[in-house]
Design an enzyme around this catalytic site. Sequence first.
Site, PDB file in Angstrom:
ATOM      1  N   GLY A  14      26.047  12.975  62.384  1.00  0.00           N
ATOM      2  CA  GLY A  14      26.180  14.078  61.314  1.00  0.00           C
ATOM      3  C   GLY A  14      26.788  15.193  61.256  1.00  0.00           C
ATOM      4  N   CYS A  15      27.088  15.590  62.398  1.00  0.00           N
ATOM      5  CA  CYS A  15      27.831  16.777  62.424  1.00  0.00           C
ATOM      6  C   CYS A  15      29.574  16.518  62.099  1.00  0.00           C
ATOM      7  CB  CYS A  15      27.939  17.521  63.851  1.00  0.00           C
ATOM      8  SG  CYS A  15      26.352  18.161  64.138  1.00  0.00           S
TER       9      CYS A  15
END
Length: 152
Positions: A41-42
Site C-alpha cells: 500500500g505504501c
Amino acid sequence: MSLTPCPALVLSGTGNTVLDTAALAGSMFVLYFYPKDSTPGCTTETGDFRDLYPQFLAANCQIFGISRDSLKSHENFKAKLQLPFELISDPDEVACEAFGVMKLKNMYGKQVRGIERSTFVINAAGEILKEWRGVKVPNHAAEVLSFVQSQQ
C-alpha cells in the site's frame, strides 16, 4: 473558520535535507504519513504522489512523505521508486504524535501501534488547510492534487 497551525517540526530527511515546517512558511506543502517503506500500500501511494509530483509543483506545492522508518530505509525506498521528493524519518514519533496519527491497529489478530495513513495540506500561512485520516490508497493522491489545485 479558524485553521489549526501546523506543528513546528524539524526532522531529518533523505538527500541530507531537513524538514523545518517553520522554514516552509510562505509555500503550500503536503505531508503524507504512511506506515512502512516498501510495503504494497505504501509503495502504491508513494508511487501515485511521485507520478503526480509535476502537477503538485505546478500548483506551487511541495510533497513530503513521513514514516517511522530509518533514513537508510528511506534512501533505499526513494531510490527504488525514483522519487523526486524527500522522505522524512520520524523514528521517535515526534511528527506522528504532533499530528495524532498513531493508532492501535489489528494485525494478524494482535493489537499493534502504528501509523494511520493520513495526509495533511498546509497552506502558505502555516495552517492545516485540509486533512485526510484513515486514507484508502486508490485515487488518494489525485484527490489531494485536486484539492491543492482548487486553492490556486
